[in-house]
Scaffold this motif. Structure first.
Motif, PDB file in Angstrom:
ATOM      1  N   VAL A 213       0.824  -1.210   0.000  1.00  0.00           N
ATOM      2  CA  VAL A 213       0.000   0.000   0.000  1.00  0.00           C
ATOM      3  C   VAL A 213       0.855   1.256   0.000  1.00  0.00           C
ATOM      4  O   VAL A 213       2.042   1.239   0.344  1.00  0.00           O
ATOM      5  CB  VAL A 213      -0.960   0.021   1.206  1.00  0.00           C
ATOM      6  N   ILE A 214       0.233   2.357  -0.408  1.00  0.00           N
ATOM      7  CA  ILE A 214       0.876   3.668  -0.440  1.00  0.00           C
ATOM      8  C   ILE A 214       0.589   4.371   0.884  1.00  0.00           C
ATOM      9  O   ILE A 214      -0.558   4.416   1.333  1.00  0.00           O
ATOM     10  CB  ILE A 214       0.322   4.514  -1.599  1.00  0.00           C
ATOM     11  N   GLY A 238      -4.642   5.913  -6.241  1.00  0.00           N
ATOM     12  CA  GLY A 238      -4.888   4.887  -5.237  1.00  0.00           C
ATOM     13  C   GLY A 238      -6.279   4.995  -4.639  1.00  0.00           C
ATOM     14  O   GLY A 238      -6.999   5.980  -4.865  1.00  0.00           O
ATOM     15  N   ALA A 268      -3.349   3.821   1.006  1.00  0.00           N
ATOM     16  CA  ALA A 268      -4.159   3.596  -0.191  1.00  0.00           C
ATOM     17  C   ALA A 268      -3.674   2.356  -0.928  1.00  0.00           C
ATOM     18  O   ALA A 268      -2.474   2.091  -1.009  1.00  0.00           O
ATOM     19  CB  ALA A 268      -4.093   4.803  -1.117  1.00  0.00           C
ATOM     20  N   VAL A 269      -4.630   1.603  -1.454  1.00  0.00           N
ATOM     21  CA  VAL A 269      -4.306   0.503  -2.363  1.00  0.00           C
ATOM     22  C   VAL A 269      -3.961   1.118  -3.715  1.00  0.00           C
ATOM     23  O   VAL A 269      -4.754   1.904  -4.257  1.00  0.00           O
ATOM     24  CB  VAL A 269      -5.512  -0.445  -2.526  1.00  0.00           C
ATOM     25  N   PRO A 270      -2.783   0.834  -4.285  1.00  0.00           N
ATOM     26  CA  PRO A 270      -2.466   1.380  -5.612  1.00  0.00           C
ATOM     27  C   PRO A 270      -3.565   1.032  -6.614  1.00  0.00           C
ATOM     28  O   PRO A 270      -4.072  -0.088  -6.625  1.00  0.00           O
ATOM     29  CB  PRO A 270      -1.144   0.690  -5.967  1.00  0.00           C
ATOM     30  N   ILE A 271      -3.937   1.988  -7.447  1.00  0.00           N
ATOM     31  CA  ILE A 271      -5.050   1.760  -8.367  1.00  0.00           C
ATOM     32  C   ILE A 271      -4.761   0.607  -9.321  1.00  0.00           C
ATOM     33  O   ILE A 271      -5.672  -0.154  -9.686  1.00  0.00           O
ATOM     34  CB  ILE A 271      -5.401   3.053  -9.140  1.00  0.00           C
ATOM     35  N   ASP A 273      -3.136  -2.134  -8.631  1.00  0.00           N
ATOM     36  CA  ASP A 273      -3.388  -3.371  -7.897  1.00  0.00           C
ATOM     37  C   ASP A 273      -4.887  -3.632  -7.776  1.00  0.00           C
ATOM     38  O   ASP A 273      -5.354  -4.761  -7.957  1.00  0.00           O
ATOM     39  CB  ASP A 273      -2.776  -3.296  -6.493  1.00  0.00           C
TER      40      ASP A 273
END
Length: 381
Positions: A213-214, A238, A268-271, A273
């Protein structure tokens, strides 16, 4: 100077929805803002959610300063396009979160913890103010991603995913249904860490680990879960999923009164991913931790999430048909010992509705039983 940190997922949502479906494990779905302290873990952000935890356990690449005070503003018109407000019904009340429009006919990306444990999902498209009923197409609990489908939607404006490399120090804006207020709020910040690993508390007392995650210092809050983090070009880099609040108090002039400051770390979940998970769901087939369609359903509730004493049995449900009754203690599924709600949920999560499983239990008198149960389709997401 006293410092405390609380970590949670960012959706305001209902408490663990055990009723009717044992497999429903509602991580990051919570009913109040009051923090449920659990040292060393982060919690997700949903609108009836709480920040829980004293510290965060995370690791990753090139992490810089992890907290910074941020301000909130109204999002721009462009930042409001393709964003939705999500309200769910749970067995314990209502919940709220955020989502993003992926297709003009109403496919919606959000966090799984926003809809986990829900019995109904309603979605309002912000830029049109139209409201739709939604179904959960699929989910991946380990990556906290869910795909929704709006009913009878068409012509919707979609988000634009960012295809560029995310860099440390990059400016961003988190936009979401802050505190479940029913309107979008924007919080600016920067990327402070990449490829982070964060442990998140689950409502049932367990935990899950989010990887890759970011980390940011944008001031996202409960209710922002599932919402976008925009780069300066207005593209989504993200999906907000979890965060922490740190409150620092210091004595004022040596007296008992104090001043305090609040800072936030959000994740944030990378977009890229998230969209990879969505693409697997679109095939209509389960794969690894991706589950498409309804969960398997046993049809019981348990008295305590730390044990498997049956509190109620749904009349005519799979468990009732197999002979389970109130007061029984489930001990194994398909020969695998289970002793907690999390363990039973994990076992049933590997199974589909219609599967036949051997369930072992002790009744209230201590007599042992084993029976074959045909799992149903859960009415709870």
């Amino acid at each position: 100077m006293k410092t405390s940190t609380s970590l949670t997922a960012l959706a305001l949502a209902g408490a663990t929805a055990l009723a009717l479906a044992v497999p429903t494990l509602a991580p990051r779905l919570v009913n109040q803002f009051a923090p449920a302290v659990a040292s060393g873990h982060t919690a997700p952000w949903t609108t009836q959610g709480s920040w829980s935890g004293d510290t965060t356990t995370n690791s990753g690449d090139n992490s810089t300063s992890t907290t910074a005070t941020t301000s909130t503003t109204n999002p721009t018109a462009q930042q409001s396009k393709g964003i939705v407000l999500i309200t769910t019904q749970t067995t314990s009340g209502q919940a709220a979160g955020t989502g993003m429009v992926l297709t003009s006919d109403g496919q919606i990306l959000t966090n799984y913890h926003v809809v986990n444990g829900s019995t109904a999902v309603e979605v309002e498209v912000v830029d049109t103010q139209k409201t739709y009923q939604a179904t959960v197409v699929g989910h991946d609990a380990t990556r906290d991603v869910a795909l929704l489908q709006l009913k009878n939607a068409s012509g919707l404006v979609t988000i634009t995913p960012d295809n560029d490399h995310v860099a440390l120090g990059q400016h961003l804006t988190a936009v979401g249904n802050a505190s479940g207020g029913g309107e979008l709020v924007a919080a600016s910040g920067t990327v402070t860490g990449l490829n982070q690993q964060v442990t998140v508390n689950s409502e049932t007392g367990g935990s899950e680990t989010l990887t890759g995650v970011i980390e940011t210092n944008a001031g996202a809050v409960p209710g922002d879960s599932g919402g976008p983090m925009f780069d300066p070009e207005g593209e989504v880099l993200g999906m907000t999923t979890a965060g922490s609040t740190q409150v620092t108090a210091s004595p004022r002039n040596g007296r008992n009164t104090s001043a305090s400051a609040s800072t936030t770390v959000s994740y944030a979940v990378p977009i890229s991913d998230a969209l990879a998970v969505i693409n697997q769901m679109r095939t209509g087939k389960d794969s690894g931790t991706v589950q498409v369609g309804p969960k398997a359903y046993l049809g019981i509730t348990v008295a305590d999430t730390s044990s498997l004493v049956v509190a109620s049995v749904v009349s005519g449900g799979p468990a009732a048909t197999a002979g389970l009754s109130v007061g029984a203690t489930i001990t194994a599924v398909n020969g695998v010992a289970v002793s907690s709600h999390d363990a039973l949920s994990a076992q049933l999560a590997t199974l589909d509705p219609g599967a036949k499983v051997a369930v072992a239990w002790r009744d209230a008198s201590g007599t042992k039983h084993t029976s074959t149960v045909t799992l149903g389709a859960s009415p709870i997401n």
